[in-house]
Design a protein around this motif. Structure first.
Motif, PDB file in Angstrom:
ATOM      1  N   VAL A   1     -10.742   7.296 -10.263  1.00  0.00           N
ATOM      2  CA  VAL A   1     -10.041   7.303  -8.689  1.00  0.00           C
ATOM      3  C   VAL A   1     -10.791   6.380  -8.159  1.00  0.00           C
ATOM      4  CG1 VAL A   1      -8.898   8.249  -7.113  1.00  0.00           C
ATOM      5  CG2 VAL A   1      -8.531   9.037  -9.230  1.00  0.00           C
ATOM      6  N   ARG A   2     -12.180   6.802  -8.013  1.00  0.00           N
ATOM      7  CA  ARG A   2     -13.166   6.202  -6.892  1.00  0.00           C
ATOM      8  C   ARG A   2     -13.106   4.733  -7.389  1.00  0.00           C
ATOM      9  NH1 ARG A   2     -18.389   4.623  -7.488  1.00  0.00           N
ATOM     10  NH2 ARG A   2     -19.543   4.196  -5.509  1.00  0.00           N
ATOM     11  N   ALA A   3     -13.521   4.450  -8.631  1.00  0.00           N
ATOM     12  CA  ALA A   3     -13.380   2.976  -8.991  1.00  0.00           C
ATOM     13  C   ALA A   3     -12.203   2.159  -8.798  1.00  0.00           C
ATOM     14  CB  ALA A   3     -13.796   2.966 -10.607  1.00  0.00           C
ATOM     15  N   SER A   4     -11.123   2.762  -8.985  1.00  0.00           N
ATOM     16  CA  SER A   4      -9.782   2.191  -8.846  1.00  0.00           C
ATOM     17  C   SER A   4      -9.589   1.958  -7.134  1.00  0.00           C
ATOM     18  CB  SER A   4      -8.632   2.852  -9.340  1.00  0.00           C
ATOM     19  OG  SER A   4      -8.696   3.023 -10.602  1.00  0.00           O
ATOM     20  N   THR A   5      -9.900   2.947  -6.407  1.00  0.00           N
ATOM     21  CA  THR A   5      -9.865   2.837  -4.784  1.00  0.00           C
ATOM     22  C   THR A   5     -10.608   1.670  -4.250  1.00  0.00           C
ATOM     23  OG1 THR A   5      -9.430   5.343  -4.913  1.00  0.00           O
ATOM     24  CG2 THR A   5     -10.079   4.323  -2.742  1.00  0.00           C
ATOM     25  N   LEU A   6     -12.014   1.679  -4.918  1.00  0.00           N
ATOM     26  CA  LEU A   6     -12.792   0.647  -4.450  1.00  0.00           C
ATOM     27  C   LEU A   6     -12.185  -0.832  -4.610  1.00  0.00           C
ATOM     28  CD1 LEU A   6     -16.219   1.768  -5.622  1.00  0.00           C
ATOM     29  CD2 LEU A   6     -15.451   1.716  -3.231  1.00  0.00           C
ATOM     30  N   SER A   7     -11.608  -0.922  -5.759  1.00  0.00           N
ATOM     31  CA  SER A   7     -10.691  -2.264  -5.957  1.00  0.00           C
ATOM     32  C   SER A   7      -9.563  -2.551  -5.133  1.00  0.00           C
ATOM     33  CB  SER A   7     -10.405  -2.530  -7.549  1.00  0.00           C
ATOM     34  OG  SER A   7      -9.739  -3.326  -7.872  1.00  0.00           O
ATOM     35  N   ILE A   8      -8.947  -1.378  -4.966  1.00  0.00           N
ATOM     36  CA  ILE A   8      -7.307  -1.391  -4.289  1.00  0.00           C
ATOM     37  C   ILE A   8      -7.547  -1.624  -2.925  1.00  0.00           C
ATOM     38  CG2 ILE A   8      -5.324  -0.378  -3.939  1.00  0.00           C
ATOM     39  CD1 ILE A   8      -5.651   0.851  -6.670  1.00  0.00           C
ATOM     40  N   LYS A   9      -8.685  -0.927  -2.289  1.00  0.00           N
ATOM     41  CA  LYS A   9      -8.666  -1.029  -0.919  1.00  0.00           C
ATOM     42  C   LYS A   9      -9.042  -2.526  -0.491  1.00  0.00           C
ATOM     43  CE  LYS A   9     -13.553   0.286   0.064  1.00  0.00           C
ATOM     44  NZ  LYS A   9     -14.394   1.330   1.006  1.00  0.00           N
ATOM     45  N   GLN A  10      -9.557  -3.469  -1.223  1.00  0.00           N
ATOM     46  CA  GLN A  10      -9.806  -4.607  -0.687  1.00  0.00           C
ATOM     47  C   GLN A  10      -8.687  -5.790  -0.895  1.00  0.00           C
ATOM     48  OE1 GLN A  10     -12.752  -5.343   0.347  1.00  0.00           O
ATOM     49  NE2 GLN A  10     -13.565  -3.348  -0.024  1.00  0.00           N
ATOM     50  N   SER A  11      -7.442  -5.220  -1.637  1.00  0.00           N
ATOM     51  CA  SER A  11      -6.328  -6.038  -1.739  1.00  0.00           C
ATOM     52  C   SER A  11      -5.721  -6.504  -0.383  1.00  0.00           C
ATOM     53  CB  SER A  11      -5.144  -5.337  -2.401  1.00  0.00           C
ATOM     54  OG  SER A  11      -5.811  -4.804  -3.743  1.00  0.00           O
ATOM     55  N   ALA A  12      -4.963  -7.495  -0.226  1.00  0.00           N
ATOM     56  CA  ALA A  12      -4.594  -8.294   0.908  1.00  0.00           C
ATOM     57  C   ALA A  12      -3.384  -7.431   1.495  1.00  0.00           C
ATOM     58  CB  ALA A  12      -3.673  -9.442   0.587  1.00  0.00           C
ATOM     59  N   TYR A  13      -2.473  -6.632   0.673  1.00  0.00           N
ATOM     60  CA  TYR A  13      -1.504  -5.733   1.300  1.00  0.00           C
ATOM     61  C   TYR A  13      -2.039  -4.418   1.928  1.00  0.00           C
ATOM     62  CZ  TYR A  13      -1.806  -2.722  -2.918  1.00  0.00           C
ATOM     63  OH  TYR A  13      -2.149  -1.843  -3.971  1.00  0.00           O
ATOM     64  N   VAL A  14      -3.147  -3.888   1.261  1.00  0.00           N
ATOM     65  CA  VAL A  14      -3.780  -2.674   2.047  1.00  0.00           C
ATOM     66  C   VAL A  14      -4.361  -3.200   3.233  1.00  0.00           C
ATOM     67  CG1 VAL A  14      -5.914  -1.067   1.919  1.00  0.00           C
ATOM     68  CG2 VAL A  14      -4.339  -1.613  -0.225  1.00  0.00           C
ATOM     69  N   GLU A  15      -5.142  -4.403   3.259  1.00  0.00           N
ATOM     70  CA  GLU A  15      -5.603  -5.018   4.751  1.00  0.00           C
ATOM     71  C   GLU A  15      -4.574  -5.126   5.606  1.00  0.00           C
ATOM     72  OE1 GLU A  15      -8.803  -4.892   5.740  1.00  0.00           O
ATOM     73  OE2 GLU A  15      -9.672  -4.694   3.712  1.00  0.00           O
ATOM     74  N   ALA A  16      -3.533  -5.652   5.044  1.00  0.00           N
ATOM     75  CA  ALA A  16      -2.380  -5.686   6.037  1.00  0.00           C
ATOM     76  C   ALA A  16      -1.765  -4.400   6.866  1.00  0.00           C
ATOM     77  CB  ALA A  16      -1.347  -6.534   5.517  1.00  0.00           C
ATOM     78  N   VAL A  17      -1.542  -3.483   5.721  1.00  0.00           N
ATOM     79  CA  VAL A  17      -1.306  -2.176   6.400  1.00  0.00           C
ATOM     80  C   VAL A  17      -2.429  -1.688   7.401  1.00  0.00           C
ATOM     81  CG1 VAL A  17      -0.780   0.178   5.606  1.00  0.00           C
ATOM     82  CG2 VAL A  17       0.009  -1.577   4.317  1.00  0.00           C
ATOM     83  N   ARG A  18      -3.569  -1.875   7.229  1.00  0.00           N
ATOM     84  CA  ARG A  18      -4.640  -1.132   8.033  1.00  0.00           C
ATOM     85  C   ARG A  18      -4.664  -2.012   9.501  1.00  0.00           C
ATOM     86  NH1 ARG A  18     -10.006  -0.720   4.653  1.00  0.00           N
ATOM     87  NH2 ARG A  18     -10.854  -0.064   6.576  1.00  0.00           N
ATOM     88  N   CYS A  19      -4.417  -3.351   9.388  1.00  0.00           N
ATOM     89  CA  CYS A  19      -4.207  -4.218  10.546  1.00  0.00           C
ATOM     90  C   CYS A  19      -3.035  -3.573  11.401  1.00  0.00           C
ATOM     91  CB  CYS A  19      -4.045  -5.541  10.224  1.00  0.00           C
ATOM     92  SG  CYS A  19      -5.679  -6.068   9.443  1.00  0.00           S
ATOM     93  N   VAL A  20      -2.036  -3.295  10.991  1.00  0.00           N
ATOM     94  CA  VAL A  20      -0.914  -3.003  11.662  1.00  0.00           C
ATOM     95  C   VAL A  20      -0.915  -1.619  12.285  1.00  0.00           C
ATOM     96  CG1 VAL A  20       0.841  -4.379  10.568  1.00  0.00           C
ATOM     97  CG2 VAL A  20       0.570  -2.111   9.682  1.00  0.00           C
TER      98      VAL A  20
END
Length: 304
Positions: free
Chosen positions: A183-202
């Motif tokens: 799960v850590r390896a997948s999280t490190l990859s997914i948290k750099q995705s554009a949609y995750v960054e967009a959710v964090r920005c809002v």
């Protein structure tokens, strides 16, 4: 009438593209069609379903009570009355194997589920927050990885004491670090995705980001390893029971049945050890084949 020079001709809107059946296919349908391409996956799935049915309806399927001895057939071989024979106390081996499916599946499913829940939680925290929390969780996982799985389970049971619940805890403990790393390896990859960054920005809270946007992306790997781990857990639990660290000896668990058959093996009574060993072998093999098929189906890198 002359059209003004500054007036542009009005364009008709383009017609909506026609959507075919392939454009609206369900992802579940795609998964099912990919899954059924593996013949061994179908066989293993049918075997696991039958095993679950046997465990659920054990009181109706078992020909005898697993604890009731037949004093007229002590250590008897396979016969019409006892298809798999009896042990040295006259108890029907087939009935004990049927009831043992309940305990073995219970231990395997519950222990892996507990290890998965804790491992996924730690992996999400380590991959999302990083820094000292990541280092603390990963170094703790490295300590657990330093021990072979069975040795770690033996150490946990030796500390807690023999018993079915302690076996579940022991098997769950050595499942945690692998789930955490996956799960850590997948999280490190997914948290750099554009949609995750967009959710964090809002301004979405971390809880929403982790549970709604990162966790679903890790589930494919978790499901595959969960299936593979069940077979390993059943084998580990049987090993602990075989060496006397599992439930009480009279409990009809597959490892206990094998342990009770050691003296009869020396006397040539092969049936008491072969049939429970075959049940363990087929169950572990079925879960491993099912996990391999799920990996080939869910991993986009392995899809043809």
């Amino acid at each position: 009438m002359v059209q003004p020079a500054n007036t542009l001709p009005q364009l008709e809107p383009a017609p909506a593209p026609h959507r075919t059946a392939d454009d609206i296919r369900s992802p579940w349908l795609d998964f099912f069609q990919s899954f059924i391409r593996h013949p061994m996956a179908i066989v293993s799935s049918i075997f696991i379903l039958l095993l679950l049915m046997v465990a659920i309806f054990a009181p109706w399927l078992a020909p005898y009570d697993p604890q009731t001895p037949d004093w007229m057939a002590l250590g008897a071989g396979p016969s019409a009355a006892h298809w798999f024979g009896t042990d040295d106390l006259g108890r029907d081996v087939l009935s004990r194997i049927i009831y043992g499916a309940r305990i073995s599946l219970y231990v395997g499913l519950l222990s892996v589920t507990l290890g998965m829940i804790l491992g996924v939680f730690l992996g999400l925290l380590a991959g999302y927050y990083g820094k000292w929390l990541d280092m603390l969780i990963m170094r703790g996982s490295d300590v657990l990885f330093a021990f072979p799985g069975v040795m770690l389970a033996i150490a946990v049971v030796a500390i807690l004491g023999p018993g079915l619940n302690n076996v579940i805890i022991a098997v769950a403990v050595f499942s945690v670090p692998v789930f955490a790393r996956i799960v850590r390896a997948s999280t490190l990859s997914i948290k750099q995705s554009a949609y995750v960054e967009a959710v964090r920005c809002v301004g979405a809270p971390d809880r929403v980001v982790l549970l709604r946007h990162i966790l679903p992306g890790t589930l494919s790997n978790v499901i595959v390893y969960f299936t593979l781990r069940i077979g390993t857990s059943i084998l580990t639990a049987a090993s602990l029971s075989f060496i006397g660290l599992g439930p009480e000896p009279d409990v009809p668990e597959w490892g206990n049945i094998l342990a009770m058959s050691r003296n009869m093996m020396m006397a040539g009574k092969w049936n008491v050890s072969v049939f429970p060993g075959l049940a363990i072998f087929l169950t572990v093999l079925a879960f491993n084949l099912l996990g391999d098929a799920l990996r080939d189906t869910l991993d986009p890198k392995l899809k043809k």
